[in-house]
Design an enzyme around this catalytic site. Structure first.
Site, PDB file in Angstrom:
ATOM      1  N   HIS A   1      25.813 -25.467 -37.313  1.00  0.00           N
ATOM      2  CA  HIS A   1      26.973 -25.761 -36.471  1.00  0.00           C
ATOM      3  C   HIS A   1      27.781 -26.889 -37.130  1.00  0.00           C
ATOM      4  O   HIS A   1      27.212 -27.886 -37.582  1.00  0.00           O
ATOM      5  CB  HIS A   1      26.531 -26.266 -35.085  1.00  0.00           C
ATOM      6  CG  HIS A   1      25.889 -25.218 -34.212  1.00  0.00           C
ATOM      7  ND1 HIS A   1      25.873 -23.869 -34.515  1.00  0.00           N
ATOM      8  CD2 HIS A   1      25.258 -25.342 -33.017  1.00  0.00           C
ATOM      9  CE1 HIS A   1      25.253 -23.214 -33.544  1.00  0.00           C
ATOM     10  NE2 HIS A   1      24.865 -24.075 -32.627  1.00  0.00           N
TER      11      HIS A   1
ATOM     12  N   SER B   1       7.094  -7.795 -28.085  1.00  0.00           N
ATOM     13  CA  SER B   1       6.439  -8.173 -29.354  1.00  0.00           C
ATOM     14  C   SER B   1       4.941  -8.389 -29.197  1.00  0.00           C
ATOM     15  O   SER B   1       4.250  -8.616 -30.201  1.00  0.00           O
ATOM     16  CB  SER B   1       7.055  -9.466 -29.902  1.00  0.00           C
ATOM     17  OG  SER B   1       8.398  -9.276 -30.199  1.00  0.00           O
TER      18      SER B   1
ATOM     19  N   CYS C   1      21.779 -27.647 -28.941  1.00  0.00           N
ATOM     20  CA  CYS C   1      21.897 -27.866 -30.389  1.00  0.00           C
ATOM     21  C   CYS C   1      23.150 -28.648 -30.784  1.00  0.00           C
ATOM     22  O   CYS C   1      23.095 -29.562 -31.612  1.00  0.00           O
ATOM     23  CB  CYS C   1      21.871 -26.521 -31.122  1.00  0.00           C
ATOM     24  SG  CYS C   1      22.801 -25.220 -30.306  1.00  0.00           S
TER      25      CYS C   1
ATOM     26  N   GLY D   1      11.082 -15.382 -31.867  1.00  0.00           N
ATOM     27  CA  GLY D   1      12.535 -15.546 -31.880  1.00  0.00           C
ATOM     28  C   GLY D   1      13.016 -16.406 -33.037  1.00  0.00           C
ATOM     29  O   GLY D   1      12.223 -16.899 -33.850  1.00  0.00           O
TER      30      GLY D   1
ATOM     31  N   LYS E   1      27.419 -28.536 -21.101  1.00  0.00           N
ATOM     32  CA  LYS E   1      26.160 -29.103 -21.612  1.00  0.00           C
ATOM     33  C   LYS E   1      26.470 -30.280 -22.525  1.00  0.00           C
ATOM     34  O   LYS E   1      25.828 -31.326 -22.445  1.00  0.00           O
ATOM     35  CB  LYS E   1      25.390 -28.043 -22.422  1.00  0.00           C
ATOM     36  CG  LYS E   1      24.745 -26.940 -21.613  1.00  0.00           C
ATOM     37  CD  LYS E   1      24.069 -25.968 -22.595  1.00  0.00           C
ATOM     38  CE  LYS E   1      23.689 -24.666 -21.944  1.00  0.00           C
ATOM     39  NZ  LYS E   1      23.248 -23.662 -22.933  1.00  0.00           N
TER      40      LYS E   1
HETATM   41  N1  LIG Z   1      19.249 -20.431 -31.562  1.00  0.00           N
HETATM   42  C1  LIG Z   1      19.546 -21.704 -31.447  1.00  0.00           C
HETATM   43  O1  LIG Z   1      20.247 -22.301 -32.301  1.00  0.00           O
HETATM   44  C2  LIG Z   1      19.037 -22.486 -30.289  1.00  0.00           C
HETATM   45  C3  LIG Z   1      19.201 -23.868 -30.302  1.00  0.00           C
HETATM   46  C4  LIG Z   1      18.735 -24.614 -29.225  1.00  0.00           C
HETATM   47  C5  LIG Z   1      18.136 -23.971 -28.166  1.00  0.00           C
HETATM   48  N2  LIG Z   1      17.999 -22.617 -28.175  1.00  0.00           N
HETATM   49  C6  LIG Z   1      17.369 -21.980 -27.025  1.00  0.00           C
HETATM   50  O2  LIG Z   1      16.121 -21.442 -27.402  1.00  0.00           O
HETATM   51  C7  LIG Z   1      15.873 -20.233 -26.677  1.00  0.00           C
HETATM   52  C8  LIG Z   1      15.558 -19.111 -27.652  1.00  0.00           C
HETATM   53  O3  LIG Z   1      16.616 -18.958 -28.550  1.00  0.00           O
HETATM   54  P1  LIG Z   1      16.501 -18.036 -29.858  1.00  0.00           P
HETATM   55  O4  LIG Z   1      17.771 -18.226 -30.569  1.00  0.00           O
HETATM   56  O5  LIG Z   1      15.222 -18.270 -30.575  1.00  0.00           O
HETATM   57  O6  LIG Z   1      16.474 -16.552 -29.179  1.00  0.00           O
HETATM   58  P2  LIG Z   1      15.905 -15.186 -29.755  1.00  0.00           P
HETATM   59  O7  LIG Z   1      15.974 -15.137 -31.230  1.00  0.00           O
HETATM   60  O8  LIG Z   1      16.607 -14.136 -28.973  1.00  0.00           O
HETATM   61  O9  LIG Z   1      14.341 -15.193 -29.347  1.00  0.00           O
HETATM   62  C9  LIG Z   1      13.930 -15.109 -28.007  1.00  0.00           C
HETATM   63  C10 LIG Z   1      12.415 -15.260 -27.918  1.00  0.00           C
HETATM   64  O10 LIG Z   1      12.027 -15.300 -26.545  1.00  0.00           O
HETATM   65  C11 LIG Z   1      11.085 -14.259 -26.288  1.00  0.00           C
HETATM   66  N3  LIG Z   1      11.245 -13.754 -24.936  1.00  0.00           N
HETATM   67  C12 LIG Z   1      12.320 -13.113 -24.419  1.00  0.00           C
HETATM   68  N4  LIG Z   1      12.091 -12.770 -23.131  1.00  0.00           N
HETATM   69  C13 LIG Z   1      10.836 -13.212 -22.842  1.00  0.00           C
HETATM   70  C14 LIG Z   1      10.024 -13.150 -21.689  1.00  0.00           C
HETATM   71  N5  LIG Z   1      10.439 -12.582 -20.552  1.00  0.00           N
HETATM   72  N6  LIG Z   1       8.785 -13.706 -21.743  1.00  0.00           N
HETATM   73  C15 LIG Z   1       8.339 -14.298 -22.878  1.00  0.00           C
HETATM   74  N7  LIG Z   1       9.073 -14.375 -24.012  1.00  0.00           N
HETATM   75  C16 LIG Z   1      10.302 -13.836 -23.991  1.00  0.00           C
HETATM   76  C17 LIG Z   1      11.365 -13.206 -27.337  1.00  0.00           C
HETATM   77  O11 LIG Z   1      10.223 -12.384 -27.496  1.00  0.00           O
HETATM   78  P3  LIG Z   1      10.339 -10.825 -27.958  1.00  0.00           P
HETATM   79  O12 LIG Z   1      10.157 -10.831 -29.454  1.00  0.00           O
HETATM   80  O13 LIG Z   1       9.175 -10.196 -27.266  1.00  0.00           O
HETATM   81  O14 LIG Z   1      11.666 -10.311 -27.523  1.00  0.00           O
HETATM   82  C18 LIG Z   1      11.634 -14.091 -28.553  1.00  0.00           C
HETATM   83  O15 LIG Z   1      10.420 -14.591 -29.071  1.00  0.00           O
HETATM   84  C19 LIG Z   1      17.122 -20.009 -25.803  1.00  0.00           C
HETATM   85  O16 LIG Z   1      16.877 -20.516 -24.520  1.00  0.00           O
HETATM   86  C20 LIG Z   1      18.177 -20.810 -26.503  1.00  0.00           C
HETATM   87  O17 LIG Z   1      19.170 -21.252 -25.604  1.00  0.00           O
HETATM   88  C21 LIG Z   1      18.423 -21.853 -29.209  1.00  0.00           C
END
Ligand SMILES: NC(=O)c1ccc[n+]([C@@H]2O[C@H](COP(=O)([O-])OP(=O)(O)OC[C@H]3O[C@@H](n4cnc5c(N)ncnc54)[C@H](OP(=O)(O)O)[C@@H]3O)[C@@H](O)[C@H]2O)c1
Length: 346
Positions: free
Chosen positions: A251, A43, A131, A15, A222
């Protein structure tokens, strides 16, 4: 770096956040004995190069954590709730980027520059804050310590990468559709699981995450609750409006704070200039202030537009910008992992 090596797992490794965690572990030469890259079935089986060697991505499962010392989770709250108890049972320390455990009273919510002392309270889980909260508290901490803060009013301008890699693709696709005169066909934002979608290209959406019964969104709640928990101050009044803007990385936040004591504006700037992990960019005459495009790809929190409220001598306005994928997620998590691996830093 310590000579002790650790078995590390990254959950959500494919991700947006996971990609940055992998890059930071590699760049910082984190002391890794073995690395597991975990994802969903989608993946699993793909190959990712880490330090020049191919690593096969595996589907995350309860058994994945056998022998793992440190597990970094960024695969959504449901995955964390389902798998972290198993990882803890197997003896791993889990650093969780999701909302699953942040408000759990037994789980420390840590921003290293603010409350690294809480890290030792963990019972197998350390939560990474939201974040938009991380960058705000990192900048406000020195001001809070020196002058006291009674109230925070924050409005955010949040990048689409905060909603994951698919949201970035969606914004780029929509931008080209709109420029070609076609329908934008929104499919992901503001919340992929809700029926109504809005265009993000050339637009501003005042909704991040689901609405709560009190009229605030979950993202706003949050910011309110996590800020109070991190600063360990339930009396701190916080209100937030969280907004998605068509920016890819970084952000931005307009933050208004009311201080408990009289302050000198030059002392505020000096505090910010000296604060760990914070960079003061504040030169109105040279039109220098923090920009998302400048913060993208950097670990620091950038602060500018520092000025006293004309209507309240104890009111202070700030503009706070940081890369949501780095200090807002991956870098904060890797910092915590480094404190675990090399405790003398704490
Ligand atoms: N983006 C930000 O700025 C940010 C900041 C702070 C916190 N977060 C938190 O971090 C988390 C991920 O965010 P992201 O932005 O990286 O999302 P993302 O780009 O959509 O990536 C999601 C990741 O989770 C995996 N995944 C999804 N469903 C799964 C499952 N059932 N079992 C195992 N792995 C699974 C996906 O794998 P696949 O490749 O197989 O789909 C991918 O590696 C979220 O909870 C988000 O709230 C994000």
């Amino acid at each position: 770096m310590s000579t002790q090596l650790f078995n590390v797992a990254v959950v959500g490794a494919t991700g947006a956040v996971g990609e940055q965690i992998r890059r930071l572990l590699e760049e910082r030469d984190f002391p890794i004995a073995s690395l597991k890259l975990l994802s969903s079935a989608r993946s699993a089986g793909s190959t990712i190069i880490f330090k020049g060697k191919p690593v096969t991505v595996e589907e995350a499962a309860p058994d994945s954590f056998r022998g793992v010392d440190i597990a970094l989770f960024s695969a959504g709250g449901e995955v964390s709730k389902a798998l972290i108890p198993h990882a803890v049972e197997h003896g791993a320390v889990c650093i969780d980027n999701t909302n699953a455990y942040r408000m759990d009273p037994e789980t420390p919510l840590v921003v290293p520059e603010v409350n690294i002392d809480k890290i030792s309270d963990h019972r197998g889980i350390i939560a990474n804050p939201n974040c938009s909260t991380i960058q705000m508290v990192a900048a406000l901490k020195p001001i809070y310590d020196r002058f006291g803060i009674s109230r925070i009013i924050v409005s955010t301008y949040q990048a689409v990468s905060g909603a994951g890699a698919s949201a970035v693709k969606e914004m780029l696709r929509q931008s080209s559709e709109v420029l070609s005169g076609n329908d934008s066909n929104p499919a992901i934002l503001p919340v992929s699981s809700l029926p109504v979608k809005h265009q993000i290209a050339f637009n501003v959406i005042p909704q991040i995450d689901k609405f709560q019964e009190n009229g605030f969104t979950l993202e706003e709640m949050k910011m309110i609750r996590e800020t109070q928990k991190i600063l360990d101050d339930d009396s701190l009044e916080v209100t937030a409006t969280c907004v998605r803007v068509p920016v890819v990385y970084g952000h931005s936040e307009s933050v208004y704070v009311e201080l408990k004591n009289d302050f000198d504006i030059e002392e505020i700037k000096a505090l910010l200039a000296d604060a760990p992990g914070v960079v003061l960019v504040d030169d109105p005459s040279g039109q220098r202030y923090p920009l998302a495009t400048d913060a993208a790809g950097k670990n620091e929190v950038f602060v500018g537009r520092v000025r006293r409220d004309l209507s309240n001598p104890r009111g202070l306005n700030l503009w706070i910008v940081s890369d949501n994928l780095l200090k807002g997620a991956a870098w904060n998590a890797v910092q915590i992992a480094e404190y675990i691996a090399i405790p003398q830093q704490a």
